[in-house]
Structure formats: structure tokens, C-alpha cells
Design a protein around this motif. Structure first.
Motif, PDB file in Angstrom:
ATOM      1  N   THR A   1      27.125  26.966  -9.755  1.00 52.32           N
ATOM      2  CA  THR A   1      26.889  27.719 -10.996  1.00 52.32           C
ATOM      3  C   THR A   1      25.412  27.848 -11.332  1.00 52.32           C
ATOM      4  OG1 THR A   1      26.925  25.752 -12.365  1.00 52.32           O
ATOM      5  CG2 THR A   1      29.034  26.828 -11.994  1.00 52.32           C
ATOM      6  N   ALA A   2      24.558  27.172 -10.592  1.00 50.13           N
ATOM      7  CA  ALA A   2      23.124  27.142 -10.891  1.00 50.13           C
ATOM      8  C   ALA A   2      22.871  26.628 -12.305  1.00 50.13           C
ATOM      9  CB  ALA A   2      22.480  28.508 -10.691  1.00 50.13           C
TER      10      ALA A   2
ATOM     11  N   ILE B   1      10.782  26.799 -12.230  1.00 49.78           N
ATOM     12  CA  ILE B   1      10.953  28.128 -12.811  1.00 49.78           C
ATOM     13  C   ILE B   1      10.116  28.261 -14.078  1.00 49.78           C
ATOM     14  CG2 ILE B   1      12.600  29.778 -13.752  1.00 49.78           C
ATOM     15  CD1 ILE B   1      14.685  28.442 -11.888  1.00 49.78           C
ATOM     16  N   TYR B   2      10.287  27.306 -15.002  1.00 49.66           N
ATOM     17  CA  TYR B   2       9.508  27.384 -16.246  1.00 49.66           C
ATOM     18  C   TYR B   2       8.105  26.821 -16.057  1.00 49.66           C
ATOM     19  CZ  TYR B   2      14.209  28.048 -18.190  1.00 49.66           C
ATOM     20  OH  TYR B   2      15.475  28.488 -18.447  1.00 49.66           O
ATOM     21  N   GLN B   3       7.888  26.120 -14.949  1.00 52.11           N
ATOM     22  CA  GLN B   3       6.594  25.502 -14.649  1.00 52.11           C
ATOM     23  C   GLN B   3       6.082  24.686 -15.822  1.00 52.11           C
ATOM     24  OE1 GLN B   3       4.108  28.465 -12.748  1.00 52.11           O
ATOM     25  NE2 GLN B   3       5.369  28.208 -10.946  1.00 52.11           N
TER      26      GLN B   3
ATOM     27  N   THR C   1      33.148  30.057 -14.678  1.00 51.33           N
ATOM     28  CA  THR C   1      32.409  30.537 -15.846  1.00 51.33           C
ATOM     29  C   THR C   1      33.134  30.237 -17.146  1.00 51.33           C
ATOM     30  OG1 THR C   1      33.430  32.726 -15.799  1.00 51.33           O
ATOM     31  CG2 THR C   1      31.432  32.432 -14.528  1.00 51.33           C
TER      32      THR C   1
ATOM     33  N   PHE D   1       0.834  -1.197   0.000  1.00 48.96           N
ATOM     34  CA  PHE D   1       0.000   0.000   0.000  1.00 48.96           C
ATOM     35  C   PHE D   1       0.871   1.251   0.000  1.00 48.96           C
ATOM     36  CE2 PHE D   1      -2.115   3.278   2.600  1.00 48.96           C
ATOM     37  CZ  PHE D   1      -3.190   3.545   1.772  1.00 48.96           C
TER      38      PHE D   1
ATOM     39  N   ASN E   1      24.336  27.502 -14.887  1.00 47.68           N
ATOM     40  CA  ASN E   1      24.684  28.490 -15.906  1.00 47.68           C
ATOM     41  C   ASN E   1      26.038  28.185 -16.519  1.00 47.68           C
ATOM     42  OD1 ASN E   1      22.380  30.182 -15.701  1.00 47.68           O
ATOM     43  ND2 ASN E   1      23.157  30.930 -13.740  1.00 47.68           N
ATOM     44  N   TYR E   2      26.389  28.950 -17.522  1.00 44.70           N
ATOM     45  CA  TYR E   2      27.683  28.841 -18.213  1.00 44.70           C
ATOM     46  C   TYR E   2      27.883  27.437 -18.778  1.00 44.70           C
ATOM     47  CZ  TYR E   2      27.887  32.157 -14.329  1.00 44.70           C
ATOM     48  OH  TYR E   2      27.559  33.090 -13.393  1.00 44.70           O
TER      49      TYR E   2
ATOM     50  N   TRP F   1      24.052  23.167  -8.555  1.00 42.43           N
ATOM     51  CA  TRP F   1      23.084  24.223  -8.286  1.00 42.43           C
ATOM     52  C   TRP F   1      23.718  25.372  -7.500  1.00 42.43           C
ATOM     53  CZ3 TRP F   1      18.922  25.349 -10.683  1.00 42.43           C
ATOM     54  CH2 TRP F   1      17.992  26.215 -10.134  1.00 42.43           C
TER      55      TRP F   1
ATOM     56  N   ALA G   1       2.880  21.682 -21.032  1.00 43.40           N
ATOM     57  CA  ALA G   1       3.433  22.341 -19.854  1.00 43.40           C
ATOM     58  C   ALA G   1       2.497  22.312 -18.654  1.00 43.40           C
ATOM     59  CB  ALA G   1       3.794  23.773 -20.192  1.00 43.40           C
ATOM     60  N   ASN G   2       1.218  22.635 -18.855  1.00 40.55           N
ATOM     61  CA  ASN G   2       0.319  22.653 -17.696  1.00 40.55           C
ATOM     62  C   ASN G   2      -0.605  21.440 -17.674  1.00 40.55           C
ATOM     63  OD1 ASN G   2      -1.032  23.575 -19.888  1.00 40.55           O
ATOM     64  ND2 ASN G   2      -1.715  25.491 -18.983  1.00 40.55           N
TER      65      ASN G   2
END
Lengths: 544, 318
Positions: B263-264, B282-284, B165, B34, B266-267, B260, B55-56
Motif C-alpha cells: 500500500t506504500a 520524499i519530504y527530505q 484500500t 573502533f 497509503n489508505y 511499502w 528539516a535541513n
């Protein structure tokens, strides 16, 4: 015997299981019902308009009354807000429960879905407010507040910006100014430098600093690193350049994705920002430094000893960074700002289309500030009006980008009414203005209340700006904003890829704006409608 | 796949259950089943369902999200980055872990030496990433270098490098193809710094399990230390190495925190998990983040099956 025990235990367990199942179902049932329950009172709340609306915000409330406020504010801001609310608590006997969170949107969304929204939320940008209003989550303020007072104390553009489909849902306060170029007056005096007034002057001044080889040897300090939000300071640059050069109407079209990202004007704004970053000698270390420098660290360069850069573009919050890092510096003397310069475009004057558009778009807005008779004296006294007449202006329109926090109500009761009315008053706002870090949009708040020369100058620039817009990123769908942040980072790494970056952003925009449109029904349409009259015309256009 | 696989393997090894007890057994299993179905199977199936929608989650889009992931440049880059993570992170962590385990076993202050290597494991990912951001800090040439790495390289007269970077390999000024970027490697090294301790401790335990008679016999026969390592130690600890490597491969597929914070994503340092987070929060875009989650799960399952199978075969030997 053993079997019997086994069977008993099994029955017991099966029972427990059944119970837990029922419990889960029950919980989810409640969860499913409550959003609708929360949504319906919107209609019923309008039954008693005007009754308590006109009552004084400081009338005593029933014992045990309280309001719950959700905002993005941190420690210092929280203290100031508490101080602002203290007189209301004393006189009404009610309590304010404050929650400050960086994760406001997520918490708010969860709580609304659970049917348990806070009484008041203070949102950081109008995009979210429009979505919430369209989803009928917000309570109209037009029935809670005395609209005559509001219209008298706030300029039409700000009231319009808080209005969705003809109903006021938000009061703007704590405005932010993002059109400031920070500099060190001492180095300017020592080196005999003049403050540039136009973009061309700004560029030739930057060239002069490079060739002068004085201290500081670099004209610009730029830092775009900000963790997950890295890139936003660069998008502020681009938005500011775009608004200054192409005016409010095109800016609105851009923000609402009515012109594509591949539009030559958008590309032009990127390239102008690129001039600052990529011209050798402008930024110490060039784009590499801009990419890897934290936006807060970048603000220090003009003010450290010896200063490393002459200028830094960013919003009014920079003052907080500078005073924290260099407590001995005096505002207005050791650090100061000048407004972002005007830009004359090759096709003519940049200022004039903006000016004419503001006049044609909202004929009442230009006059309203001075036209409302009771406010006239106070308004003119509080805000030395701009000198330029919109019609005669040639490239002297000061375009201001910025932001403001919005007070929105999710519930409608006596305490909430009293609280919102109180927050809107000049008396309440003056308390925070005096403490610093707060620019009031209430016309009756005196400029003399601001704690230092810079705050006063910023407020003056903000309130007297003939062209004001929210930061472009804050008005876009969050997916678009995030993609734009990532895009500028890519541009800083590889400026020659600008075309493909813009094509990618255009592709993102196609889905990002489509998603918002389906999610919030007519969100984009109404955004367009409310955004266009944003222009704050408080200059002496034509005296009646 | 997973659900089908397990009972089959159970048949092979376990004695068949006594007949008649079947119904009771199922009842006993019920609570576990269960909860597993609520917390594991339902979310997995639902994620798969969402991954086939827009997306939604209102329109069925079929395999479009998957197509997008394998054609979009940023997505491809993230997938390649994960491959680099798997290879580089696993090889370096296991290699260094083995090296330290062997060397530490030969010194008197073994415990202290091991503790030094193991300490990073005790630090949270986020804290480690923050520490390393300071280590990698970059200031433009001519400024005082406050980052440890650039301060050291600067003292040898080398120009400062923006480690987090910059994509081109420092000092060579030439860029290698996609995932082999300088900043990617800089981030992976942080992961190696954290996980080498784990590999070392497990491998060290494996080394301790090698009977000393075997090693002594080899020495008596005249084998040098390298030969002993190559011909005796390595084959004997290879099952342990496999276990550690599997854990680290799964770890590198799931890697999120370090990237995360540093650099999150990025680059060009995005990995599957950071993109999954971005698309979700973020983009949902539930569709694409769901598809990424499914791909991640699909990539991890075979590795898990391999390690389960190996575990079983070892059980049989005993």
C-alpha cells in the motif's frame, strides 16, 4: 616468548588501525574538497564563449572523446535515444555512454556531492534544473550553443523556461501532453455519441451515457493506484481542471504557493474532479475502484471487448499502454483522444482572463513565433495555427498541462558542446519523432514525421496550445507533491473531509516551500520569474 | 542506556579479568570498538542530534519533532498501526506457529507439512507482497474478479471487497476505530503468512526437546491430549515461545517492506518505518525522520534488554 609475539601483533594491529584511520580521513578530505572544485569551473568556463559554439555539431572530435548521459529513460526510450545519437557518433567519432535510471535525482545528487557529475543529465522537470542552476552545478548553454539558431528554432516560451537569471541552462525536448481524454471512436460511432467541447457538455454527456445504458454503460475509467506514487493521476485531473478554469496566472500562484490551498478556487477544482468520481454511475465501482485500480489498467477499459467505460483522462503515454495491450488496434481509428474540454466559470469566461494574461505577461511571446522572419514560413507550415484570436476568445482557450525533458550540461568541453548542439537540431529530433513516443518542441520538425495520427494530433495540440503549463505537482517541492498525492487518496476515501485535507496541505506547504527557499536560496523567486511566461502562444495573434 | 548496561551484566556472570592484562585487553578490543563506534554509536548519536534539528539540519528546534510525531494525526495513526502490528502479528504468528508445530509433530509426513508452512519464509518480502497484491486484487461489482480472495468470496455471492484500500470491515459496512481497519488487517495477515513458518520451526525444535517420558507418564496417568498440551507442553516450551515472540515483536516494530509494496503506507496503513522513509527520502525532512528513528530505537531497546536478561538467566540455570 608468548609475550613478545603478543606485543608484536599488538603493534602491528595498532599500526593497521592507524593506517585505516588516516585512509578514512584522507578519503573524507577529498570528498569535502571536490564539490567546491566542481563548483568553481562555472566561472572559468565562460572564458571561451562562441569559439566552438558556432562550429558544426557534427565536426570530428578528437579520438577517444566521449560524453556521459544520465536520464530517466527505460528500454524503448533508450533504444530510440541511441538511434538519435548514432549519426553524431558516426560523424564525430566520439562515443555516448548512456545510463538510464528511475532514481535520477538521488544518483545525480550523490554524484554532484562527490564532485563527479555526468557530462549531461536529462531532467524530467524544470524545478530541479532551477535548483541546480542556482547552486551553480550547471554549465550555461548560452555559451555552448548558437543562440541565434536556438531562438529561431524554439519558441520564446520554451527558451524562457530553460533560462535562469538570464542564462540558458536547458534545452527542452520530448514534450508530454497530459490534456487528453482517450476514447474508443468505434463505440462513439455505434452509439451516436458526440465529442463534448466544454465541461458542461462533458458532464451532460456523462449523464447521457449513464441513462443510455448502452455499451459501455459507464462514462469514465479512473485508476489512481501507482505504488508509492499513488494518487498522481488524480492530481493531474485537478491540475488540468484548475488550469483550464482559472488560467495560467492563478495556476502559477498556486504552484508557487502564493495562494493558499484553502483558496475557494482550489477547492472548486477538487470538487469538480469529485463530480467525476463520486457521481453514481460515472466510474464503475466509484471511488473504491479508482483507489484500487492501477493507472495503467484503467487505460484499458474503453478498448477491451466489450468496452467497460467510454472515456479515460490521462497523458500521451497512454498510447503506449494501449498498443502494448491491444496490438491490433489502429491509432486514430480504434483508439483516439480529444482535447480536455474548456470550462466556462460562473463569474465569466475562463478563457478570456487566461488569454489576456498571456498577452500582458509576455507581450513579445505572442508575436515572437511569427515575428522571427526566417522561421515564419517553416513555423506556419509545420504547425497549423490555432484559429482563435486571444482577444476575441470566449472560453475557447485550450489549456494544456504536460511536461518535457530538459537537457542540461554539467561539464563544458568540445564533446559536450557538440553533443548538446546536435541534440537541439531538428535533424536529430526527427529521428526519434519517427520512432514514436517523442514530441519535439523544435519548430522545424515537420508534423508529418510523427508515426501515427495520434502522435501528430498530440504534437499539434501541444505546440499550438495557447496556454501551456507543466503539471502542477512536478513544479512543487517534492514534499508538497507527495503530500498532495496522499491528500487526493484521502479525498477519494472520504470526500466530506475535503476542508480538513486542504488545511493539512496548506500546513505542509508552509514548511515544504520554506525548506526549498532556504535550501536553494532564491529558488522560488526565480521559479516564479521563469514560470510566468510559460504560455506558448503560437496562435495567429496578430500578423505583423 | 545500552552502553551502560552491558559491562554491568558482564560483571555479574563473567570471571573478573586477570589484573595486569587490562591494557592488552583494551588493545584487543580496540578494533571492534573502533568499528562499532563508527558504524553503530556514531550514527545513533548523530541521528539523535539530527532529530533535534529542523528539516535541513540548520536550526536547533529542541523537542519539536517529537511533539509533532505525538500530535500529528498521520503520525499517531502510524504509531497505533505499529501497536496493532505488535499485537495481532505476534499473537497470530506465534499461535499459528505453535498449532502447526504441535499438529505437524503428529503426522507421518511431518517434513513435507513443515516445508509447506516454511516456504513463505524463503520468499523475499517484496515478492510476497507482490503475490498478495494479486491475491487481494479488486474489480468493481459486475466485473470479472481476478483476485483470488474476491473470486472465492464472489462464488458465495458476496460482493467484492477492496481489501487494500477499504477501512470499513467488509460485509458489516461499519468502521472500527483507528488501527482496526480492514486494510491494515489484510496487510498484517501477509506478515503472518510469512512469519508463521519461522515460529513453527523454532517452536517445533522446542517441542522436540520435551522428554518423551514426561508425556508418556502423563498419558499413563490418564491425561487427555488437550490437558497434556495445556499443562505440560505449554509450560515447557514457554521459554521458546518467549524467544519467538520477542523476535516477532522486534520484527513488527521494524516492519517496512510488506507495507511499502502493498500500500506504500497509503489508505491509513502507514507504520513508523514507512513514515521514516517518506520523511527522509520524499519530504527530505531529516529532523522528523531522525526523531522517528530514535523512537523506533527507543521502543526496541527495552525488548532487546528483556530478551538478553532472559537469555542470561537461562544460561545461569544450565
Amino acid at each position: 616468548m608468548k609475550h613478545v609475539i603478543n606485543k608484536r601483533i599488538i603493534t602491528l594491529m595498532a599500526l593497521a588501525l592507524l593506517l585505516s584511520l588516516v585512509a578514512t580521513l584522507g578519503v573524507s578530505g577529498v570528498g569535502a574538497q571536490s564539490p567546491t572544485a566542481a563548483a568553481t569551473p562555472a566561472a572559468t568556463s565562460t572564458v571561451t564563449p562562441g569559439v566552438s559554439a558556432a562550429a558544426s555539431p557534427l565536426a570530428t572530435l578528437p579520438a577517444g572523446s566521449s560524453v556521459e548521459v544520465l536520464a530517466t529513460w527505460g528500454s524503448v526510450e533508450t533504444d530510440s535515444f541511441q538511434a538519435m545519437v548514432a549519426p553524431w557518433e558516426q560523424q564525430t567519432g566520439a562515443k555516448m555512454n548512456f545510463t538510464g535510471t528511475r532514481d535520477l535525482i538521488a544518483i545525480l545528487t550523490t554524484r554532484i556531492q562527490a564532485g563527479n557529475p555526468p557530462d549531461i543529465a536529462i531532467l524530467p522537470n524544470p524545478g530541479q534544473m532551477i535548483q541546480l542552476a542556482n547552486a551553480k552545478n550547471l554549465k550555461p548553454l548560452s555559451t555552448m550553443l548558437d543562440m541565434a539558431t536556438i531562438n529561431q528554432q524554439y519558441s520564446t516560451s520554451w527558451v524562457d523556461l530553460g533560462t535562469v537569471n538570464g542564462t540558458l541552462y536547458a534545452i527542452f525536448m520530448k514534450a508530454a501532453n497530459k490534456s487528453m481524454i482517450w476514447y474508443n471512436p468505434n463505440t462513439f460511432t455505434t452509439n451516436g455519441w458526440q465529442i463534448p467541447g466544454t465541461w458542461d457538455e462533458l458532464i451532460s454527456f456523462s449523464d447521457k451515457i449513464v441513462s443510455d445504458k448502452k455499451t459501455p454503460a459507464y462514462p469514465w475509467s479512473v485508476g489512481v493506484e501507482s505504488g508509492q506514487a499513488s494518487g498522481w493521476p488524480a492530481t493531474d485531473w485537478i491540475a488540468q481542471i484548475f488550469l483550464t478554469k482559472y488560467g495560467g496566472d492563478v495556476y502559477d500562484q498556486w504552484v508557487n504557493h502564493q495562494i493558499p490551498w484553502t483558496d475557494p478556487r482550489i477547492k472548486d477544482a477538487w470538487n469538480m474532479f469529485g463530480t467525476i468520481i463520486n457521481t453514481p454511475g460515472y466510474v464503475p465501482g466509484g471511488a473504491t475502484t479508482a483507489l484500487s485500480t492501477n493507472f495503467q489498467d484503467a487505460t484499458y477499459l474503453p478498448f477491451q471487448t466489450p468496452p467497460q467505460a467510454a472515456m479515460h483522462y490521462e497523458g500521451d503515454f497512454v498510447e503506449g499502454f494501449i498498443t502494448a495491450q491491444f496490438p491490433n488496434l489502429v491509432a486514430g481509428k480504434d483508439f483516439d483522444f480529444f482535447p480536455f474540454p474548456t470550462i466556462v466559470s460562473a463569474t465569466g469566461t475562463a478563457g478570456s482572463p487566461a488569454a489576456s494574461s498571456t498577452v500582458t505577461a509576455s507581450p513579445n511571446a505572442s508575436a515572437s513565433v511569427l515575428a522571427s522572419p526566417p522561421a515564419t514560413a517553416a513555423a506556419t507550415a509545420a504547425y497549423p495555427s490555432g484559429t482563435a484570436s486571444p482577444v476575441a476568445t470566449v472560453a475557447s482557450q485550450a489549456a494544456v498541462t504536460g511536461g518535457a525533458d530538459l537537457v542540461c550540461a554539467f561539464k563544458d568541453n568540445a564533446a559536450v558542446r557538440s553533443f548538446v548542439s546536435y541534440l537541439a537540431t531538428p535533424e536529430a529530433q526527427t529521428i526519434w519523432v519517427k520512432r514514436g513516443g517523442f514530441t519535439s518542441l523544435n519548430k522545424l520538425v515537420s508534423l508529418d514525421a510523427y508515426p501515427d495520427a495520434i502522435a501528430k494530433k498530440s504534437a499539434q495540440q501541444l505546440v499550438s496550445a495557447s496556454l501551456f503549463r507543466f503539471g502542477a505537482g512536478d513544479m512543487m517541492p517534492s514534499a508538497m507533491q507527495a503530500a498532495w498525492w496522499a491528500g487526493v487518496l484521502q479525498y477519494l476515501q472520504n470526500p466530506d473531509q475535503l476542508d480538513s485535507i486542504l488545511i493539512n496541505l496548506e500546513n505542509t506547504a508552509k514548511t515544504a516551500y520554506a525548506t526549498t527557499a532556504t535550501a536553494g536560496s532564491s529558488a522560488t523567486a526565480s521559479a516564479t520569474a521563469t514560470v510566468s511566461p510559460t504560455s506558448m502562444v503560437s496562435s495567429t495573434a496578430t500578423s505583423p | 542506556m545500552e552502553v551502560k548496561g552491558i559491562p554491568k551484566m558482564a560483571e555479574n556472570t563473567r570471571p573478573r579479568p586477570v589484573r595486569g592484562g587490562g591494557r592488552a585487553a583494551w588493545l584487543w578490543l580496540l578494533p571492534a570498538l573502533f568499528f562499532i563506534s563508527i558504524y553503530l554509536i556514531y550514527p545513533a548519536v548523530d541521528t539523535f542530534r539530527l532529530s533535534l534539528m529542523n528539516a535541513n539540519s540548520t536550526v536547533l528546534v529542541g523537542w519539536d519533532n517529537y511533539k509533532f510525531i505525538f500530535t500529528d494525526k498521520i503520525m499517531q495513526n502510524a504509531l497505533l498501526n505499529n501497536v496493532l502490528w505488535i499485537v495481532l502479528f505476534t499473537l497470530l504468528s506465534v499461535g499459528l506457529g505453535l498449532l502447526f508445530a504441535v499438529l505437524a509433530g503428529r503426522v507421518r509426513y511431518e517434513a513435507a507439512a513443515k516445508a509447506m508452512i516454511f516456504i513463505p519464509m524463503a520468499i523475499s518480502f517484496v515478492a510476497a507482497a507482490v503475490i498478495w497484491r494479486f491475491v487481494y486484487t479488486y474489480r468493481p461489482p459486475g466485473f470479472e474478479q481476478i483476485g483470488l480472495v474476491n473470486a472465492i468470496t464472489g462464488s458465495f455471492g458476496l460482493p467484492p471487497v477492496s481489501w487494500l484500500t477499504q477501512q470499513v470491515i467488509p460485509y458489516l459496512n461499519s468502521a472500527l476505530p483507528a488501527p482496526l481497519h480492514a486494510n491494515n488487517i489484510a496487510v498484517i495477515l501477509v506478515g503472518v503468512w510469512m512469519w508463521t513458518g519461522f515460529a513453527m520451526v523454532v517452536l517445533s525444535a522446542g517441542l522436540k526437546g520435551i522428554p518423551s517420558e514426561v508425556l508418556e507418564a502423563a498419558r499413563v496417568d490418564g491425561a487427555n491430549e488437550f490437558q497434556i498440551f495445556r499443562r505440560i507442553i505449554l509450560p515447557l516450551v514457554s521459554p521458546t515461545i518467549a524467544v519467538v515472540a520477542t523476535t516477532l515483536v522486534i520484527q513488527s516494530l521494524k516492519i517496512f517492506d510488506i507495507v511499502w509494496v502493498m500500500t506504500a503506507g497509503n489508505y491509513g496503513t502507514d507504520v513508523i518505518a514507512t513514515l521514516m522513509y517518506k520523511y527522509m527520502f520524499i519530504y527530505q525532512d531529516f529532523g522528523k525522520s531522525g526523531a522517528l528513528a530514535v523512537i523506533l530505537l527507543a521502543a526496541i531497546i527495552p525488548i532487546m534488554l528483556i530478551s538478553i536478561r532472559r537469555f542470561r538467566s537461562q544460561e545461569e540455570i544450565r
